[in-house]
Design an enzyme around this catalytic site. Structure first.
Site, mmCIF file in Angstrom:
data_model
loop_
_atom_site.group_PDB
_atom_site.id
_atom_site.type_symbol
_atom_site.label_atom_id
_atom_site.label_comp_id
_atom_site.label_asym_id
_atom_site.label_seq_id
_atom_site.Cartn_x
_atom_site.Cartn_y
_atom_site.Cartn_z
ATOM 1 N N ASP A 53 -12.587 -115.725 -108.181
ATOM 2 C CA ASP A 53 -13.663 -116.139 -109.524
ATOM 3 C C ASP A 53 -13.581 -117.392 -109.406
ATOM 4 O OD1 ASP A 53 -14.299 -113.560 -109.324
ATOM 5 O OD2 ASP A 53 -13.312 -112.695 -110.518
ATOM 6 N N ASP A 74 -14.851 -104.311 -116.289
ATOM 7 C CA ASP A 74 -14.124 -104.384 -115.869
ATOM 8 C C ASP A 74 -12.113 -104.214 -116.391
ATOM 9 O OD1 ASP A 74 -15.535 -104.832 -113.045
ATOM 10 O OD2 ASP A 74 -14.336 -106.843 -113.044
#
Length: 358
Positions: free
Chosen positions: A31, A313
């Site tokens: 990320d 998540d």
């Protein structure tokens, strides 16, 4: 945990946990998050709050975002985030969570390996040198985040070169709970089916996530092939609405969608399917037998919300940490709400050293 809490093992656990009892498989991505402005979104045709796969027109975005102020790098990818958070909630023993996915033999791949190790996740990556390690750009504007995933290596996962190997399949067999985000349907539906069937045949728990509206829209066929094996299905309100539309449910009532989804055909009839839909700050909706129940989320001051990227998540990660310890559904949802509440106060899907959860 305090000593006065009633428990059976002295740790607040119903069952002693062993290594590799939670299995996750998905797209490992590094990320890259940065705060951007509306001009940046417009330039690349991005909506403020969305999740898309990178196209040719987004190639330059990755070059540009790394040049922004205060860029942060974190080990990511939806499933990897969730198992990482489950492991964080559990703390000890280490390596309760296993993770499979594909990376490149490059610098970003090395970072991912290091980050997985730091999170005490037992990651077994399939490494190849044709494609570089996948990345996900999180373009943050205010409370919104637009995610652009360049799967690259993550797209190259090969069932026969990794999952089917005896040493790897043994790790799959060790697990009691399985979790795969819907995103992996774009990569290796055969791998998902193999794991899902193993769980179903052995009366173990297979969990999946609708992940993003485009999965129901463009990958409906592989999604519905796996659905009969799904014991627990996660999603958010937008994903649930799209799923309902694609399946012709003819309702936009979230509770009704959850109920209809629960009643879709199922292979292992020993377990009733549980459907859990989160709705941001609104109540989480879950099927409890024939009923649909609402579970309020934890209160949070809007000013404390830093980044909602990874909230979904994180919810799943918290949920799985309680599920693997055989807690009741209500407790799994409570753990999910706790971890999501922690994650949205921070940039990216990151967490403090230890959870403060009882």
């Amino acid at each position: 945990m305090s000593q006065e809490e009633p428990n059976t093992t002295g740790t607040g656990r119903k069952t002693a946990l062993s290594e590799n009892s939670l299995f996750g498989m998905g797209n490992p991505l590094l990320d890259i998050s940065a705060v951007v402005d509306k001009d940046f979104l417009d330039k690349f045709g991005l909506k403020p709050n969305d999740q898309i796969l990178a196209e040719e027109k987004h190639k330059a975005l990755f070059d540009e975002i790394v040049k922004r102020d205060k860029v942060e790098y974190h080990a990511g990818g939806s499933t990897q985030n969730s198992v990482k958070i489950a492991q964080w909630m559990i703390q000890e023993p280490h390596k309760v969570a296993t993770f499979f996915g594909c990376i490149g033999t490059d610098h970003f791949g090395e970072i991912l390996k290091k980050k997985a190790e730091e999170a005490h996740v037992d990651a077994h990556y399939y490494e190849q040198n044709v494609e570089p390690t996948g990345t996900c750009a999180a373009c943050i504007t205010g409370d919104n985040r637009s995610l652009v995933a360049n799967l690259a290596a993550a797209n190259c996962y090969k069932k026969e070169k990794h999952l089917d190997l005896d040493c790897n399949w043994e790790l799959v067999k060790k697990a009691k709970v399985y979790y795969i985000a819907g995103f992996f349907l774009t990569v290796s539906p055969d791998s998902i089916l193999k794991v899902a069937k193993h769980a179903s045949d052995n009366n173990k728990i297979f969990c999946m996530n609708l992940s993003a509206p485009f999965i129901s829209q463009f990958f409906k066929e592989p999604l519905m092939k796996v659905m009969p094996y799904v014991d627990i299905l996660f999603g958010n309100e937008t994903e649930a609405a799209t799923f309902a539309k694609e399946l012709g449910f003819e309702t936009d009532d979230i509770a009704e969608i959850a109920h209809k989804t629960r009643n879709l055909p199922k292979e292992n009839t020993k377990r009733q399917r549980v459907v859990v839909f989160t709705q941001g700050k609104d109540d989480t909706v879950a099927t409890v037998g024939e009923r649909v129940t609402m579970f309020p989320v934890l209160d949070i001051d809007q000013n404390d919300i830093v980044d909602t990227n990874g909230a979904g998540d994180a919810f799943v990660g918290g949920f799985l940490s309680a599920l693997i310890q055989e807690h009741a559904l209500e407790e799994c949802i409570r753990a999910g709400h706790y971890s999501a509440n922690v994650i949205i106060r921070r940039v990216g899907c990151t967490f403090p050293e230890k959870p403060n959860y009882h």
